[in-house]
Design a protein around this motif. Structure first.
Motif, short mmCIF file in Angstrom:
data_model
loop_
_atom_site.label_atom_id
_atom_site.label_comp_id
_atom_site.label_asym_id
_atom_site.label_seq_id
_atom_site.Cartn_x
_atom_site.Cartn_y
_atom_site.Cartn_z
N ASP A 47 1.07 -2.31 67.63
CA ASP A 47 0.72 -2.60 66.21
C ASP A 47 2.00 -3.08 65.88
O ASP A 47 2.37 -2.79 64.51
CB ASP A 47 -0.04 -1.54 65.43
CG ASP A 47 -1.36 -1.03 65.92
OD1 ASP A 47 -1.70 -1.84 66.80
OD2 ASP A 47 -1.68 0.12 65.63
N VAL A 48 3.06 -3.74 66.51
CA VAL A 48 4.15 -4.09 66.06
C VAL A 48 3.90 -5.11 65.22
O VAL A 48 3.55 -6.38 65.50
CB VAL A 48 5.09 -4.81 67.21
CG1 VAL A 48 6.34 -5.00 66.86
CG2 VAL A 48 5.22 -3.39 68.26
N SER A 49 4.64 -5.45 64.03
CA SER A 49 4.61 -6.42 63.07
C SER A 49 5.99 -6.74 62.45
O SER A 49 6.90 -6.35 63.31
CB SER A 49 3.81 -6.01 61.64
OG SER A 49 4.50 -4.94 61.06
N ARG A 50 6.14 -7.40 61.42
CA ARG A 50 7.31 -7.90 60.97
C ARG A 50 8.33 -6.76 60.49
O ARG A 50 9.50 -6.63 60.67
CB ARG A 50 7.17 -9.00 59.96
CG ARG A 50 6.68 -10.15 60.14
CD ARG A 50 6.43 -11.00 58.97
NE ARG A 50 7.35 -10.87 57.65
CZ ARG A 50 8.54 -11.59 57.47
NH1 ARG A 50 8.93 -12.49 58.61
NH2 ARG A 50 9.14 -11.29 56.73
N ASN A 51 7.68 -5.81 60.09
CA ASN A 51 8.38 -4.69 59.44
C ASN A 51 7.86 -3.04 59.75
O ASN A 51 8.23 -2.14 59.15
CB ASN A 51 8.44 -4.89 58.04
CG ASN A 51 7.11 -4.92 57.24
OD1 ASN A 51 6.07 -4.47 57.91
ND2 ASN A 51 7.26 -4.97 55.99
N SER A 52 6.92 -2.84 60.80
CA SER A 52 6.44 -1.87 61.20
C SER A 52 5.95 -1.70 62.63
O SER A 52 5.87 -2.67 63.06
CB SER A 52 5.27 -1.32 60.31
OG SER A 52 4.28 -2.22 60.52
N LEU A 53 5.76 -0.54 63.07
CA LEU A 53 4.97 -0.44 64.35
C LEU A 53 4.56 1.20 64.46
O LEU A 53 4.72 1.76 63.70
CB LEU A 53 6.18 -0.44 65.41
CG LEU A 53 7.48 0.45 65.52
CD1 LEU A 53 7.23 1.71 66.28
CD2 LEU A 53 8.67 -0.55 66.25
N MET A 54 3.65 1.22 65.35
CA MET A 54 3.20 2.65 66.03
C MET A 54 3.71 3.03 67.21
O MET A 54 3.81 2.22 68.14
CB MET A 54 1.78 2.47 65.91
CG MET A 54 1.26 3.70 66.21
SD MET A 54 0.78 4.96 64.68
CE MET A 54 0.17 3.99 63.19
N LEU A 55 4.40 4.13 67.11
CA LEU A 55 5.10 4.79 68.42
C LEU A 55 4.12 5.89 68.64
O LEU A 55 3.70 6.96 67.97
CB LEU A 55 6.28 5.49 68.08
CG LEU A 55 7.30 5.69 69.30
CD1 LEU A 55 7.37 4.62 70.12
CD2 LEU A 55 8.53 6.38 68.67
N SER A 56 3.58 5.91 70.09
CA SER A 56 3.02 7.06 70.67
C SER A 56 3.26 7.71 71.66
O SER A 56 4.28 6.89 72.61
CB SER A 56 1.43 6.75 70.69
OG SER A 56 1.21 5.74 71.90
N TRP A 57 2.98 9.01 72.15
CA TRP A 57 3.50 9.66 73.59
C TRP A 57 2.75 10.56 73.91
O TRP A 57 1.63 11.14 73.25
CB TRP A 57 4.86 10.08 73.24
CG TRP A 57 4.91 11.07 72.24
CD1 TRP A 57 4.87 12.36 72.35
CD2 TRP A 57 5.04 10.85 71.07
NE1 TRP A 57 4.97 12.93 71.11
CE2 TRP A 57 5.16 11.92 70.08
CE3 TRP A 57 5.27 10.00 70.13
CZ2 TRP A 57 5.50 12.36 68.91
CZ3 TRP A 57 5.62 9.85 68.65
CH2 TRP A 57 5.45 11.10 68.10
N SER A 58 2.76 11.03 75.08
CA SER A 58 2.14 12.13 75.67
C SER A 58 3.01 13.58 75.88
O SER A 58 4.38 13.12 76.18
CB SER A 58 1.33 11.74 77.13
OG SER A 58 0.61 10.97 76.88
N ALA A 59 2.58 14.60 75.74
CA ALA A 59 3.21 15.71 76.09
C ALA A 59 2.15 16.71 76.34
O ALA A 59 1.17 16.73 75.41
CB ALA A 59 4.09 16.12 74.97
#
Length: 129
Positions: A47-59
């Motif tokens: 969900d990368v835009s001009r001024n934001s993003l969503m970062l996700s990971w597994s653990a």
């Protein structure tokens, strides 16, 4: 009125547990692991835009007390930021980024005050209006 292009904006953060895949993390199998577990895995920026993003990971559940996200601009347009989220989180939404900027996002798991080995992803924010 639009804000000045030179105005410094601090990223804001929200967390949830949704996992998605767009960009894969870079990690080396030669890195040393933390005292009780390896680093988080499957780091993705979506969900990368001009001024934001969503970062996700597994653990694994319960593997970490918290996570640290270091957000570094490789173009020197913004200062570096550090975001801490709970050990239950598997996603963080980051706002307040600069358009058209290349960022390196580094994720560490924290357990009893010790950092895991990092996982990284590079992403460029959009330039569209």
């Amino acid at each position: 009125m639009l804000p000045s292009l030179h105005k410094e904006v601090q990223p804001s953060v929200s967390t949830s547990t949704l996992l998605t895949e767009d960009f894969k993390a870079e990690t080396s199998g030669d890195e040393l692991e933390g005292p009780n577990q390896g680093p988080p895995s499957d780091l993705n920026a979506t969900d990368v835009s001009r001024n934001s993003l969503m970062l996700s990971w597994s653990a694994p559940e319960g593997a970490f007390d918290s996570f640290i996200v270091e957000l570094n601009s490789t173009s020197n347009k913004s200062k570096d930021n550090v975001i801490e989220v709970s050990g239950e989180a598997r996603q963080v939404h980051v706002d307040g980024l600069n358009p058209g900027t290349l960022y390196e996002l580094t994720l560490y798991g924290m357990k009893e005050g010790e950092k895991s080995q990092p996982v990284n992803v590079h992403i460029k924010t959009g330039t569209w209006t």
